[in-house]
Write a protein that holds these residues in place. Sequence first.
Motif, PDB file in Angstrom:
ATOM      1  N   PHE A 152       6.418  -1.921  -8.069  1.00 15.20           N
ATOM      2  CA  PHE A 152       5.339  -0.951  -7.900  1.00 15.20           C
ATOM      3  C   PHE A 152       4.205  -1.183  -8.892  1.00 15.20           C
ATOM      4  CE2 PHE A 152       8.909   1.030  -5.802  1.00 15.20           C
ATOM      5  CZ  PHE A 152       8.339   1.527  -4.650  1.00 15.20           C
TER       6      PHE A 152
ATOM      7  N   GLY B 114       1.549  -3.373  -7.266  1.00 13.69           N
ATOM      8  CA  GLY B 114       0.853  -2.863  -6.076  1.00 13.69           C
ATOM      9  C   GLY B 114       1.647  -3.054  -4.812  1.00 13.69           C
TER      10      GLY B 114
ATOM     11  N   GLY C 171      -1.258   1.278  -2.337  1.00 11.47           N
ATOM     12  CA  GLY C 171      -1.659   0.448  -3.455  1.00 11.47           C
ATOM     13  C   GLY C 171      -3.007   0.801  -4.032  1.00 11.47           C
TER      14      GLY C 171
ATOM     15  N   ASN D 100       0.591   4.855  -8.044  1.00 13.79           N
ATOM     16  CA  ASN D 100       1.437   3.702  -8.300  1.00 13.79           C
ATOM     17  C   ASN D 100       2.142   3.801  -9.644  1.00 13.79           C
ATOM     18  OD1 ASN D 100       1.262   2.304  -5.963  1.00 13.79           O
ATOM     19  ND2 ASN D 100       0.155   0.549  -6.790  1.00 13.79           N
TER      20      ASN D 100
ATOM     21  N   GLU E 251       8.543   4.084  -1.644  1.00 14.97           N
ATOM     22  CA  GLU E 251       7.326   3.459  -1.122  1.00 14.97           C
ATOM     23  C   GLU E 251       6.697   4.270   0.004  1.00 14.97           C
ATOM     24  OE1 GLU E 251       5.823  -1.033  -0.066  1.00 14.97           O
ATOM     25  OE2 GLU E 251       7.926  -0.550   0.227  1.00 14.97           O
TER      26      GLU E 251
END
Length: 239
Positions: free
Chosen positions: A149, A152, A157, A163, A218
């Motif tokens: 992470f 990115g 991102g 992030n 994510e």
Amino acid sequence: LASSFKDSAPLTPIIFVLSTGADPTLYLQNLARDMGVFERLRMISLGQGQGPIAEALIAAGRDGGDWVCLQNCHLASSWMPSLEMLLESHQTMKLNDEFRLWLSSMPSKIFPASILQSGIKLTNEPPKGLRANLKRTYEDLTEEEIMYFDEGGASGGADGAGNKVKARAWKKLLFGLTFFHAVIQERRKYGAIGWNIRYEWNQSDILTAMANLRMYIEEQDDVPYETLRYIMGDVNYGG
């Protein structure tokens, strides 16, 4: 594993002697990537009815230079004599120089002695103790996976602050997961107590849990702790 591969040849099978809690699959896949043959790595777990499929993979591999991995040979006792005869027939054949045969099996009386004698034998003992277990898991992770992470990798991102939150959560939860897995492996001595049946947790279990952890972090805007607790505790490790 790389040094053992250097000593191998198309006629010399490489045999993983399995032990409880150890799984050499990831190491073989990493070696195949390093050697540039990952796309030609053919793997099959043996069992009822898998013999003819395994024979076809070997036949294609010895001609095309594939790597063929037959997993859990101890589960295919009736097919082991056929494998023995097949490897004996290779002595009179012209094999592709890049062909390699990888076998994995628990220690078993049904595994052909002639294959053991002609092959390169490897064993991968599971780490003993929480510290060794955690160390092994992190040694198997790449820096890109740990810093996923930070680099990115998350779908959001463009949001730098988001992030950072996900990167911090990922690293902390990753450590918590590896520690949890280490504790479960260490308590194997108690057998099936706490689960419905006895099960030997190995590397494939923690890799699956890591993939789920990364996916949920994510795909969600906020870290879904309650969902993760259910997925990890009740689904992945619930038993």
